[in-house]
Design an enzyme around this catalytic site. Structure first.
Site, PDB file in Angstrom:
ATOM      1  N   HIS A 288       2.828  13.720   1.275  1.00 53.79           N
ATOM      2  CA  HIS A 288       2.397  15.088   0.958  1.00 53.79           C
ATOM      3  C   HIS A 288       3.537  16.066   1.216  1.00 53.79           C
ATOM      4  CE1 HIS A 288      -1.748  14.089   0.161  1.00 53.79           C
ATOM      5  NE2 HIS A 288      -1.720  13.280   1.201  1.00 53.79           N
TER       6      HIS A 288
ATOM      7  N   HIS B  13       1.446   5.250  -2.112  1.00 53.94           N
ATOM      8  CA  HIS B  13       0.963   6.263  -3.059  1.00 53.94           C
ATOM      9  C   HIS B  13       2.158   7.070  -3.532  1.00 53.94           C
ATOM     10  CE1 HIS B  13      -3.285   5.824  -1.663  1.00 53.94           C
ATOM     11  NE2 HIS B  13      -2.706   5.537  -0.507  1.00 53.94           N
ATOM     12  N   PHE B  14       2.653   6.765  -4.725  1.00 58.24           N
ATOM     13  CA  PHE B  14       3.615   7.671  -5.332  1.00 58.24           C
ATOM     14  C   PHE B  14       2.724   8.657  -6.110  1.00 58.24           C
ATOM     15  CE2 PHE B  14       6.574   3.738  -5.307  1.00 58.24           C
ATOM     16  CZ  PHE B  14       6.818   3.924  -3.960  1.00 58.24           C
TER      17      PHE B  14
ATOM     18  N   ASP C 297       0.981   2.575   3.735  1.00 60.41           N
ATOM     19  CA  ASP C 297       0.090   3.627   3.220  1.00 60.41           C
ATOM     20  C   ASP C 297       0.887   4.922   3.000  1.00 60.41           C
ATOM     21  OD1 ASP C 297      -2.096   5.028   2.313  1.00 60.41           O
ATOM     22  OD2 ASP C 297      -3.083   5.187   4.261  1.00 60.41           O
TER      23      ASP C 297
ATOM     24  N   HIS D 163       0.841  -1.209   0.000  1.00 57.37           N
ATOM     25  CA  HIS D 163       0.000   0.000   0.000  1.00 57.37           C
ATOM     26  C   HIS D 163       0.870   1.252   0.000  1.00 57.37           C
ATOM     27  CE1 HIS D 163      -3.838   2.016   1.863  1.00 57.37           C
ATOM     28  NE2 HIS D 163      -3.220   2.824   1.003  1.00 57.37           N
TER      29      HIS D 163
ATOM     30  N   ASN E  41      -4.998   6.307  -6.992  1.00 52.85           N
ATOM     31  CA  ASN E  41      -5.545   7.672  -6.854  1.00 52.85           C
ATOM     32  C   ASN E  41      -4.533   8.730  -7.284  1.00 52.85           C
ATOM     33  OD1 ASN E  41      -3.982   6.994  -4.569  1.00 52.85           O
ATOM     34  ND2 ASN E  41      -4.952   8.559  -3.320  1.00 52.85           N
TER      35      ASN E  41
HETATM   36  C1  NCD Z   1      -3.824   8.812   1.035  1.00 49.36           C
HETATM   37  C2  NCD Z   1      -3.145   9.714   0.017  1.00 49.36           C
HETATM   38  O1  NCD Z   1      -2.788  10.835   0.341  1.00 49.36           O
HETATM   39  O2  NCD Z   1      -2.993   9.280  -1.142  1.00 49.36           O
HETATM   40  N1  NCD Z   1      -4.092   9.518   2.245  1.00 49.36           N
HETATM   41  C3  NCD Z   1      -4.334   8.990   3.468  1.00 49.36           C
HETATM   42  O3  NCD Z   1      -4.698   9.738   4.367  1.00 49.36           O
HETATM   43  N2  NCD Z   1      -4.154   7.713   3.728  1.00 49.36           N
HETATM   44  C4  NCD Z   1      -5.068   8.275   0.421  1.00 49.36           C
HETATM   45  C5  NCD Z   1      -5.703   7.171   1.223  1.00 49.36           C
HETATM   46  O4  NCD Z   1      -5.170   6.056   1.253  1.00 49.36           O
HETATM   47  O5  NCD Z   1      -6.751   7.403   1.815  1.00 49.36           O
HETATM   48 ZN    ZN Z   2      -3.784   4.749   1.028  1.00 45.16          ZN
END
Ligand code: NCD
Ligand code: ZN
Length: 432
Positions: free
Chosen positions: A290, A55-56, A286, A53, A88
């Protein structure tokens, strides 16, 4: 041949790991000597981890954001040899074009292998995506980059369709009808009240009724009660290091705004105890890196998410060193089960598995400093924490990290579960 100590049948023992020309583990045995060998002495050899899990921010991120290149180097440095990258991004991965755009960014740029999730929100695209993607991600509530989510009434049909497609399905389980708006949130504790445990437990309650044929996995479970219901229902799930180690008892710091929110200290502790007992099958970061300036906005306007792919193993290895966590529990949750869940031949010290291995020297501790981590975001929720990073990392038997420094090449590939129907993504052409 790599010689050192490794967990064999639950005990740390001296071992020799022979690796074949294809970069697979050929054999694992007692030290016999002879032949060229690299001996790491008292250091511990572990299978590299899988972080299912992350997010790049490619494509579509601002220039200063995490890329597939930077994110996968962070992964390699943290001992992670496969990441599951979430859909996303901008545009979200929902159709042919967005899929091709993202997968074309991996070749020649990724330091580790990448499994790409797709978002199953466009019904006519599902068959196409099921032949390419490594999994699907379903959001039950809005989050970064995802505004529209399926209504509860649409879920049964979606689960049936996704069951037929056989790929793993990860679900962000918060029921937005249980969110509470009581003034402007200004702290993680307010955020916890706004997106309460009740919203998560309601969503988990619904999921326990999903068809058994669905390969369902629940992302970032934050409570021991949620973990218990999912275990009882035989459903896979993960917890994150931030929900295991950080509670909402922190000041008004928007950096610690995350979905789902950090919970109270007693709730965090109960989740940690469940993890320690081996009752949380998978740990995942996760990773949501940011930029610092976005996190300096007022709390209610700051985005949710914390970075973590590079610190996932290091902070937990440090808990092992402190005697608070069993190495076997960590190895199962970080290396073995996530790789198995994604249908990959790695994560265990097993002949035939890819020789994706890391070497950990438990005496070599350091303090985490966000500015020296690889992510361009330059911060971490674990600032100043003691950690233990892998000194060496091998992918297919080739060293990609040496002395804690990245020395690899960007030859990571797009992978998908071995059990998935159709062909590996890498061999498909545009005409398929
Ligand atoms: C994630 C993101 O910023 O892509 N943010 C988060 O709070 N976990 C998106 C997500 O997994 O909900
Ligand atoms: Zn996530």
């Amino acid at each position: 041949m790599l010689a050192g100590r490794a967990l064999v049948r639950g005990r740390l023992q001296p071992v020799e790991i022979a690796i074949d020309d294809a970069g697979r583990i050929r054999s694992l045995g007692k030290i016999v000597g002879g032949g060229p060998r690299h001996d790491v002495g008292e250091s511990v050899i572990l299978p590299a981890a899988t972080d299912l899990h992350v997010h790049f921010r490619e494509p579509g991120g601002p220039p200063e954001a995490e890329t597939i290149a930077s994110g996968t180097i962070g992964a390699a440095l943290g001992g992670v040899s496969l990441v599951g990258e979430m859909p996303n991004t901008r545009p979200p991965v929902t159709d042919v074009e967005s899929w091709q755009e993202k997968s074309s960014l991996v070749a020649g740029r990724a330091a580790v292998d990448v499994l790409l999730y797709a978002s199953p929100v466009v019904p006519r695209e599902l068959a196409f995506l099921a032949r390419r993607a490594g999994g699907f991600k379903v959001y039950l509530s809005p989050t970064t980059g995802i505004e529209n989510v399926p209504a509860a009434s649409e879920l049964p049909a979606l689960w049936d369709r996704l069951s037929e497609l056989r790929l793993p399905v990860s679900v962000h389980a918060e029921d937005p009808t249980r969110f509470v708006s009581a003034g402007r949130p200004t702290s993680p504790a307010d955020w916890d009240r706004a997106r309460p445990v009740a919203a998560e437990e309601a969503a988990i309650g619904e999921l326990t009724d999903a068809p058994k044929s669905l390969r369902l996995h629940v992302a970032h479970v934050t409570t021991a009660a949620g973990a218990r219901s999912l275990r009882n229902a035989g459903i896979s799930f993960e917890a994150t290091p931030h929900h295991l180690l950080l509670s909402d008892k922190v000041g008004a710091d928007a950096r610690l705004k995350v979905n789902p929110p950090l919970r109270t200290e007693p709730q965090r502790e109960a989740l940690w105890e469940a993890f320690r007992r081996g009752e949380v099958p998978i740990v995942a970061s996760d990773h949501a890196p940011h930029p610092r300036d976005a996190k300096e906005l007022p709390f209610d306007r700051a985005p949710s998410g914390v970075p973590g792919v590079e610190t996932l193993l290091p902070v937990l290895l440090s808990r092992v060193r402190a005697g608070e966590l069993d190495l076997g529990v960590l190895q199962a949750a970080a290396c073995d089960r996530p790789a198995r869940w994604l249908g990959q031949p790695l994560g265990r010290l097993l002949p035939g598995h890819r020789a994706n291995l890391i070497v950990v020297d438990f005496t070599n501790r350091f303090r985490i400093d966000g500015r020296t981590l690889h992510s361009p975001c330059g911060w971490t929720p674990f600032e100043g924490w003691e950690a233990i990073r892998p000194q060496e990392h091998y992918r297919d038997g080739v060293r990609v990290v040496e002395g804690g420094e990245y020395v690899g090449r960007p030859d990571g590939r797009v992978v998908r579960p071995e059990y998935a129907s159709g062909e590996p993504a890498a061999t498909l052409t545009d005409a398929d």
